[in-house]
Structure formats: structure tokens, C-alpha cells
Design a protein around this motif. Structure first.
Motif, PDB file in Angstrom:
ATOM      1  N   LEU A  21      28.285  -8.660  -8.122  1.00  0.00           N
ATOM      2  CA  LEU A  21      26.897  -8.239  -7.948  1.00  0.00           C
ATOM      3  C   LEU A  21      26.786  -6.724  -7.999  1.00  0.00           C
ATOM      4  N   TYR A  22      27.777  -6.040  -7.424  1.00  0.00           N
ATOM      5  CA  TYR A  22      27.800  -4.575  -7.507  1.00  0.00           C
ATOM      6  C   TYR A  22      27.884  -4.132  -8.978  1.00  0.00           C
ATOM      7  N   ARG A  23      28.783  -4.759  -9.738  1.00  0.00           N
ATOM      8  CA  ARG A  23      28.908  -4.408 -11.162  1.00  0.00           C
ATOM      9  C   ARG A  23      27.613  -4.711 -11.907  1.00  0.00           C
ATOM     10  N   LYS A  43      31.987 -11.362 -17.506  1.00  0.00           N
ATOM     11  CA  LYS A  43      32.797 -12.563 -17.713  1.00  0.00           C
ATOM     12  C   LYS A  43      32.190 -13.766 -16.984  1.00  0.00           C
ATOM     13  N   LEU A  44      30.904 -13.985 -17.236  1.00  0.00           N
ATOM     14  CA  LEU A  44      30.141 -15.051 -16.610  1.00  0.00           C
ATOM     15  C   LEU A  44      29.587 -16.008 -17.645  1.00  0.00           C
ATOM     16  N   ASP A  45      29.314 -17.242 -17.207  1.00  0.00           N
ATOM     17  CA  ASP A  45      28.548 -18.144 -18.057  1.00  0.00           C
ATOM     18  C   ASP A  45      27.073 -18.006 -17.667  1.00  0.00           C
ATOM     19  N   VAL A  46      26.196 -18.643 -18.434  1.00  0.00           N
ATOM     20  CA  VAL A  46      24.756 -18.498 -18.216  1.00  0.00           C
ATOM     21  C   VAL A  46      24.361 -18.973 -16.813  1.00  0.00           C
ATOM     22  N   ARG A  47      24.923 -20.085 -16.385  1.00  0.00           N
ATOM     23  CA  ARG A  47      24.586 -20.628 -15.064  1.00  0.00           C
ATOM     24  C   ARG A  47      24.971 -19.641 -13.949  1.00  0.00           C
ATOM     25  N   GLY A  48      26.168 -19.057 -14.041  1.00  0.00           N
ATOM     26  CA  GLY A  48      26.610 -18.068 -13.052  1.00  0.00           C
ATOM     27  C   GLY A  48      25.726 -16.829 -13.061  1.00  0.00           C
ATOM     28  N   ASP A  52      23.554 -15.433  -9.928  1.00  0.00           N
ATOM     29  CA  ASP A  52      23.670 -14.064  -9.428  1.00  0.00           C
ATOM     30  C   ASP A  52      22.310 -13.365  -9.393  1.00  0.00           C
ATOM     31  N   LEU A  53      21.473 -13.609 -10.405  1.00  0.00           N
ATOM     32  CA  LEU A  53      20.116 -13.045 -10.381  1.00  0.00           C
ATOM     33  C   LEU A  53      19.343 -13.574  -9.180  1.00  0.00           C
ATOM     34  N   THR A  58      17.135 -12.942  -3.667  1.00  0.00           N
ATOM     35  CA  THR A  58      17.151 -13.367  -2.259  1.00  0.00           C
ATOM     36  C   THR A  58      17.438 -12.184  -1.349  1.00  0.00           C
ATOM     37  N   LEU A  59      18.248 -11.258  -1.822  1.00  0.00           N
ATOM     38  CA  LEU A  59      18.573 -10.052  -1.054  1.00  0.00           C
ATOM     39  C   LEU A  59      17.464  -9.006  -1.122  1.00  0.00           C
TER      40      LEU A  59
END
Length: 129
Positions: A21-23, A43-48, A52-53, A58-59
Motif C-alpha cells: 500500500l505504501y508503494r 506484481k498484483l492481479d486485478v482482484r488484488g 488494495d484500492l 477504508t483508511l
């Protein structure tokens, strides 16, 4: 029924996820990025990526999605980093007490947390030197 958690408490942050999330925040802070570029760099897939978004939202960290399929920070990167919780650093009480000695807002915040922990709900523990 229990109350619904909001903010940082509602997001489970492991060390790797907090780092990702920092990156993501710092990448978005450099300017608008396409989803494909973000997926590749993180290095994420679309679902990940969408998870993360949602975690950022939420934060209370807003990410704007543009019409040209690019994403960007809706606010300042420093403001977003102030909302991103830091994962448990695995400190012992002595380390936390040592780090709490200082005069900045961060020192005072840590000192308050340490004192709250040491005094407990009943205030039974003695304060360390």
C-alpha cells in the motif's frame, strides 16, 4: 450486535500488504498511472489491485480514477501516509519506552500508548522510571 469498525481497525494490514500500500501510494503520488502499469510494478492481479484500492478508501485515502483509465492520488501523498497504519514492529516494552522519550508529536503519541498499556484498564501497573 457489535459496532462496525471504521478506519484502520477495519483493514487487516500484514507487513507485506502495508509495504505494498505504501508503494501504491508513492507510485500514485508521482502522477497518474494506468492500471496495467500499477499491476506490473506492484506484481498484483486485478482482484488484488481492487482490494488494495478498497483498503485505501477504508483508511480514508482517496484514489481518483480518471476517464482515461489512469489512477491518481486525490490528495497529498503526505496526508495519505499519515493515514496508513504501520504494522506491529515487534518491539518489547523497554524498546517502546526508549522510543517514547522525545518531544515530537510522534514521541508523545507513542508515550501515551505505552502508558495506557502499562497502566492497563485498572491502572494497576506501576509506571517505569
Amino acid at each position: 450486535m457489535g459496532r462496525k469498525k471504521v478506519g484502520a481497525a477495519a483493514v487487516s494490514l500484514t507487513s507485506p500488504r502495508a509495504a505494498r500500500l505504501y508503494r501504491l501510494i508513492t507510485l500514485l503520488g508521482t502522477g497518474p498511472q494506468t492500471r496495467a502499469a500499477l499491476l506490473r510494478r506492484l506484481k498484483l492481479d486485478v482482484r488484488g489491485f481492487y482490494r488494495d484500492l478498497e483498503a485505501l478508501r477504508t483508511l480514508g485515502i482517496e484514489v481518483a480514477a480518471g476517464d482515461d483509465t489512469k489512477y491518481a492520488m486525490a490528495g497529498a501523498v503526505d496526508d495519505a501516509l499519515a493515514k496508513l497504519p504501520f504494522p506491529d514492529p515487534g518491539l518489547n516494552v523497554r524498546d517502546a519506552l526508549q522510543l517514547a522519550n522525545g518531544s515530537t508529536a510522534a514521541h508523545r503519541k507513542l508515550k501515551q500508548r505505552v502508558n495506557s498499556f502499562l497502566n492497563g484498564p485498572r491502572g494497576g501497573a506501576a509506571k517505569p522510571r
